[in-house]
Design a protein around this motif. Structure first.
Motif, mmCIF file in Angstrom:
data_model
loop_
_atom_site.group_PDB
_atom_site.id
_atom_site.type_symbol
_atom_site.label_atom_id
_atom_site.label_comp_id
_atom_site.label_asym_id
_atom_site.label_seq_id
_atom_site.Cartn_x
_atom_site.Cartn_y
_atom_site.Cartn_z
ATOM 1 N N ILE A 95 -13.783 14.321 20.627
ATOM 2 C CA ILE A 95 -13.939 15.391 21.613
ATOM 3 C C ILE A 95 -12.573 15.937 22.020
ATOM 4 C CG2 ILE A 95 -14.685 15.888 23.973
ATOM 5 C CD1 ILE A 95 -17.001 13.947 23.507
ATOM 6 N N LYS A 96 -11.580 15.051 22.175
ATOM 7 C CA LYS A 96 -10.244 15.508 22.565
ATOM 8 C C LYS A 96 -9.609 16.350 21.456
ATOM 9 C CE LYS A 96 -7.643 12.561 24.918
ATOM 10 N NZ LYS A 96 -6.992 11.297 25.345
ATOM 11 N N ILE A 97 -9.878 16.003 20.211
ATOM 12 C CA ILE A 97 -9.369 16.815 19.103
ATOM 13 C C ILE A 97 -10.016 18.193 19.132
ATOM 14 C CG2 ILE A 97 -9.476 17.086 16.585
ATOM 15 C CD1 ILE A 97 -8.972 14.050 16.402
ATOM 16 N N MET A 98 -11.335 18.237 19.360
ATOM 17 C CA MET A 98 -12.035 19.518 19.420
ATOM 18 C C MET A 98 -11.511 20.374 20.572
ATOM 19 S SD MET A 98 -15.910 18.159 18.697
ATOM 20 C CE MET A 98 -16.701 19.758 18.759
ATOM 21 N N ALA A 99 -11.148 19.718 21.680
ATOM 22 C CA ALA A 99 -10.658 20.443 22.854
ATOM 23 C C ALA A 99 -9.152 20.651 22.826
ATOM 24 C CB ALA A 99 -11.040 19.685 24.131
ATOM 25 N N ARG A 100 -8.512 20.259 21.726
ATOM 26 C CA ARG A 100 -7.061 20.414 21.546
ATOM 27 C C ARG A 100 -6.268 19.697 22.642
ATOM 28 N NH1 ARG A 100 -5.960 25.330 18.170
ATOM 29 N NH2 ARG A 100 -7.972 25.941 17.347
ATOM 30 N N LEU A 101 -6.720 18.482 22.963
ATOM 31 C CA LEU A 101 -6.022 17.654 23.939
ATOM 32 C C LEU A 101 -5.179 16.618 23.203
ATOM 33 C CD1 LEU A 101 -8.913 17.056 26.499
ATOM 34 C CD2 LEU A 101 -7.133 18.790 26.571
ATOM 35 N N ASN A 102 -4.325 15.928 23.943
ATOM 36 C CA ASN A 102 -3.448 14.904 23.379
ATOM 37 C C ASN A 102 -4.227 13.604 23.249
ATOM 38 O OD1 ASN A 102 -1.460 13.122 22.649
ATOM 39 N ND2 ASN A 102 -0.107 13.563 24.377
ATOM 40 N N ILE A 103 -4.585 13.216 21.998
ATOM 41 C CA ILE A 103 -5.432 12.033 21.814
ATOM 42 C C ILE A 103 -4.648 10.745 22.048
ATOM 43 C CG2 ILE A 103 -7.000 13.194 20.227
ATOM 44 C CD1 ILE A 103 -5.604 11.759 17.937
ATOM 45 N N SER A 104 -3.317 10.808 22.006
ATOM 46 C CA SER A 104 -2.522 9.596 22.222
ATOM 47 C C SER A 104 -2.294 9.322 23.708
ATOM 48 C CB SER A 104 -1.176 9.709 21.502
ATOM 49 O OG SER A 104 -0.415 10.778 22.038
ATOM 50 N N GLU A 105 -2.530 10.311 24.557
ATOM 51 C CA GLU A 105 -2.324 10.144 26.000
ATOM 52 C C GLU A 105 -3.651 9.773 26.661
ATOM 53 O OE1 GLU A 105 -1.138 9.147 28.946
ATOM 54 O OE2 GLU A 105 0.608 10.319 28.285
ATOM 55 N N LYS A 106 -3.747 8.524 27.123
ATOM 56 C CA LYS A 106 -4.980 8.039 27.743
ATOM 57 C C LYS A 106 -4.764 7.618 29.193
ATOM 58 C CE LYS A 106 -6.742 6.322 23.321
ATOM 59 N NZ LYS A 106 -7.334 5.173 22.601
ATOM 60 N N ARG A 107 -3.559 7.852 29.713
ATOM 61 C CA ARG A 107 -3.240 7.346 31.053
ATOM 62 C C ARG A 107 -3.452 8.377 32.148
ATOM 63 N NH1 ARG A 107 2.779 6.041 29.594
ATOM 64 N NH2 ARG A 107 2.396 8.128 28.728
ATOM 65 N N PRO A 109 -5.431 12.237 33.477
ATOM 66 C CA PRO A 109 -6.539 13.170 33.206
ATOM 67 C C PRO A 109 -6.059 14.363 32.390
ATOM 68 C CG PRO A 109 -6.439 12.574 35.540
ATOM 69 C CD PRO A 109 -5.169 12.086 34.909
ATOM 70 N N GLN A 110 -6.964 14.909 31.584
ATOM 71 C CA GLN A 110 -6.651 16.111 30.812
ATOM 72 C C GLN A 110 -7.830 17.069 30.894
ATOM 73 O OE1 GLN A 110 -4.556 15.662 26.909
ATOM 74 N NE2 GLN A 110 -4.995 13.490 27.147
ATOM 75 N N ASP A 111 -7.535 18.347 30.775
ATOM 76 C CA ASP A 111 -8.566 19.375 30.785
ATOM 77 C C ASP A 111 -8.403 20.264 29.573
ATOM 78 O OD1 ASP A 111 -9.878 18.860 33.395
ATOM 79 O OD2 ASP A 111 -7.907 19.352 34.199
ATOM 80 N N GLY A 112 -9.516 20.635 28.986
ATOM 81 C CA GLY A 112 -9.476 21.499 27.810
ATOM 82 C C GLY A 112 -10.771 22.274 27.668
ATOM 83 N N ARG A 113 -10.936 22.874 26.510
ATOM 84 C CA ARG A 113 -12.087 23.739 26.271
ATOM 85 C C ARG A 113 -12.486 23.634 24.806
ATOM 86 N NH1 ARG A 113 -12.944 28.224 29.939
ATOM 87 N NH2 ARG A 113 -14.656 29.549 29.281
ATOM 88 N N ILE A 114 -13.781 23.587 24.556
ATOM 89 C CA ILE A 114 -14.315 23.566 23.192
ATOM 90 C C ILE A 114 -15.176 24.809 23.011
ATOM 91 C CG2 ILE A 114 -15.858 22.392 21.568
ATOM 92 C CD1 ILE A 114 -15.138 19.770 22.938
ATOM 93 N N ARG A 115 -14.950 25.503 21.931
ATOM 94 C CA ARG A 115 -15.798 26.645 21.589
ATOM 95 C C ARG A 115 -16.510 26.322 20.289
ATOM 96 N NH1 ARG A 115 -12.670 31.882 21.806
ATOM 97 N NH2 ARG A 115 -13.128 31.668 24.030
ATOM 98 N N ILE A 116 -17.840 26.386 20.296
ATOM 99 C CA ILE A 116 -18.604 26.066 19.094
ATOM 100 C C ILE A 116 -19.597 27.175 18.792
ATOM 101 C CG2 ILE A 116 -18.408 23.572 19.437
ATOM 102 C CD1 ILE A 116 -21.327 23.576 20.366
ATOM 103 N N ARG A 117 -19.991 27.227 17.525
ATOM 104 C CA ARG A 117 -21.057 28.129 17.092
ATOM 105 C C ARG A 117 -22.213 27.268 16.628
ATOM 106 N NH1 ARG A 117 -18.484 31.011 13.278
ATOM 107 N NH2 ARG A 117 -17.884 32.673 14.708
#
Length: 598
Positions: A267-279, A281-289
């Protein structure tokens, strides 16, 4: 694939069935010594480890670096005349996988390749393993002909054909998922530029392919169920996935807890978030068809991650443009409340505030208001965190505090952009409130939201922020507090017996209303998944700031006093709005009691 002479007598299966492990390993060791592949010291070291751990001699010698796979293959091939097989190109009949269980294949590092007549050809890393061949012959009632393959090739073939541990666990998960014909499929991840994201470029490991499938199913199923939010929650011994449907959370599946990191990373990859940072909170957005029947829909998911005790919790907010109700007539306003609201948003200046808790439909109400007053001769500007829906003809700005783009700084810029109407996503602090008030007093219509329990309490909240009383009294034109309650499902709607009169009066019904009152509920059907509810409707408390209320605000009136003045002037409270919905057969007593107070 090189053919094997079945009549050469070279098959290891022709060896004695009672051959012992030590005989087999000593024989292999002698062959390796004879060929000068290893020394006696190296063999003794490997044999000692084998006796302790029970591992295969050849594989341990390779692990120690004393032998290569090619050298071991040469010994086996020369000694037994066994052909090698290329498992990467071998076409393996699924029936063979049923005959040789995965557990057996992993334990003995074997892979069934093909069968013919009463013969089963099996790729083996160690074709001198007489015990494995004998057990396989007994299991399959076939004559076993070994073929030579490396352990790494066999491991890859087992995962490719039988499935990885993750895939096996996910198959169990998928077996429990609802297989409904109307489940949307063909999920396609989109980038911000509406181009498909190259999955290959994400460099996911091969065993993560089922994770992709599971995440796609979750997102598509959320759309099918009409969910507004998706919660992925890790715990010590389980993982829980819940959908918020019509305002109520419902558990939909419990994937194995060992998959939590893989699901979160996907999910973090889809939302273009940093998957190595787990410490943090992060916010992102996923756009799907999503292919939904014959139609293709584009959806946005707002993604929020939060570090918890047992991993990252992920919440996805579904932003479906088709669910954005732009027609204010269908939101749930009572006619007199809607009339007041529409008059306020058509004024050339002043402030209109929409209040309520998270998830109460404030954004929908504001966007509906914007849609109604959006004309070619108006300049509408919004500052939001985040921008939930793209509105045609509206200048929308998303704040970015990391670069200093806050509500306050953006509002200051707006005042130099010649706006007619300004929408502020939320008034969070005194600075933002002061600029918004200033804008409303200098010829601009300002729309915004606050988190308060009801309309009168909004005045107290603004004053507690530090605003002057006369500024609040003169700038605020109208306050709309709202809640969302579930609608009774139309397919299974049925009348029910009235509660005692005393109970109805305690709820707020008037005595003359009870005589003609009829209440309903949903019995539960397939259309509403047995809940008795389908969809939601708003309850609205619209407080118009009249001259009497302005005077009371300046004179430091309490929220209770403001409420009394407003109701005397005809304000419909949240509870009264709920009672109207009960009387109209739209919702139930339980829903109104859950969301409102008397």
């Amino acid at each position: 694939m090189k053919s094997l002479d079945l009549h050469s007598g070279s098959s290891v299966s022709a060896g004695p069935a009672d051959a012992t492990q030590s005989t087999k390993t000593t024989r292999l060791g002698d062959l390796l010594l004879k060929g000068n592949f290893i020394t006696r010291e190296q063999l003794d070291e490997a044999l000692n480890y084998q006796r302790l751990k029970g591992v295969r001699l050849g594989s341990h010698l390779i692990k120690l670096g004393y032998l290569t796979e090619d050298q071991l293959h040469a010994v086996f091939s020369r000694q037994f005349g066994i052909a090698s097989v290329d498992l990467s190109t071998a076409q393996i009949d699924p029936d063979l996988l049923m005959r040789v269980p995965r557990e057996f294949a992993v334990r003995h590092q074997v892979m069934p390749v093909r069968s013919g007549g009463n013969v089963l050809w099996v790729a083996m890393a160690d074709p001198s393993d007489v015990m494995a061949i004998d057990e396989l012959r007994f299991r399959t009632a076939s004559r076993i002909e070994p073929l030579l393959a490396s352990e790494s090739e066999i491991r890859e073939a087992i995962e490719r054909h039988y499935g990885t541990p993750n895939e096996l666990e996910l198959r169990k998960v998928f077996d429990d998922l609802p297989q409904t014909p109307d489940t949307p499929g063909s999920v396609q991840v989109l980038g911000e530029d509406h181009t498909e994201v190259d999955i290959e470029a994400l460099k996911l490991q091969s065993e993560e392919a089922p994770i992709i499938r599971l995440v796609n199913f979750i997102l598509a199923d959320a759309l099918r169920c009409g969910a507004s939010d998706v919660h992925l929650e890790p715990f010590a011994r389980e993982m829980r996935i819940r959908f918020r449907i019509d305002g109520v959370l419902k558990n939909v599946m419990n994937p194995p807890v060992r998959l939590k990191d893989a699901l979160t990373s996907r999910i973090k990859i889809m939302a273009r978030l940093n998957i190595s940072e787990k410490r943090v909170p992060q916010d992102g957005r996923i756009r799907i068809r999503v292919l939904d029947g014959d139609k293709t829909k584009e959806l946005d998911f707002r993604v929020s991650t939060l570090p918890t005790l047992f991993g990252e919790k992920v919440v996805l907010r579904l932003l479906d443009k088709e669910n954005l109700m732009a027609d204010m007539l269908h939101l749930g306003f009572e006619p007199e409340s809607l009339d007041k609201f529409q008059k306020a948003i058509h004024k050339p200046f002043g402030m209109v505030l929409v209040t309520g808790p998270t998830g109460s439909g404030k954004t929908n109400t504001l966007y509906s208001a914007i849609s109604q007053i959006n004309t070619p001769n108006t300049n509408i500007m919004t500052v939001e965190d985040p921008v939930e829906y793209n509105l045609v003809g509206v200048n929308q700005v998303q704040i970015n505090e990391q670069v200093g783009l806050t509500f306050a700084t953006t509002l200051r810029s707006f005042l130099r952009q010649d706006p007619n109407i300004i929408l502020v996503g939320e008034i969070r602090d005194l600075e933002t409130a002061e600029i918004a008030i200033k804008a409303s007093l200098t010829g601009h219509l300002v729309l915004s939201t606050l988190h308060t329990n009801d309309a009168p309490a909004t005045i107290s909240r603004l004053l507690n922020m530090g605003l002057e009383r006369f500024l609040v009294a003169t700038s605020v034109q109208l306050i709309c507090a709202q809640r969302l309650v579930r609608r009774i499902c139309k397919n299974c709607k049925e009348a029910v017996k009235l509660p005692p009169v005393s109970t109805l009066i305690e709820l707020g019904f008037q005595a003359d209303e009870i005589a003609t009152l009829q209440i309903f509920r949903g019995a539960g059907c397939k259309a509403c998944n047995g809940s008795g509810y389908k969809g939601r409707v708003g309850l609205y408390e619209v407080m118009e700031i009249t001259s009497a209320l302005q005077e009371a605000i300046i004179l430091n009136a309490t929220s209770a006093e403001l409420r009394k003045i407003a109701t005397t002037n005809g304000m419909i409270t949240l509870r009264r709005s709920g009672l109207c919905k009960i009387r109209q057969g739209i919702t139930t007593i339980e829903e109104v009691v859950r969301e409102t107070v008397q």
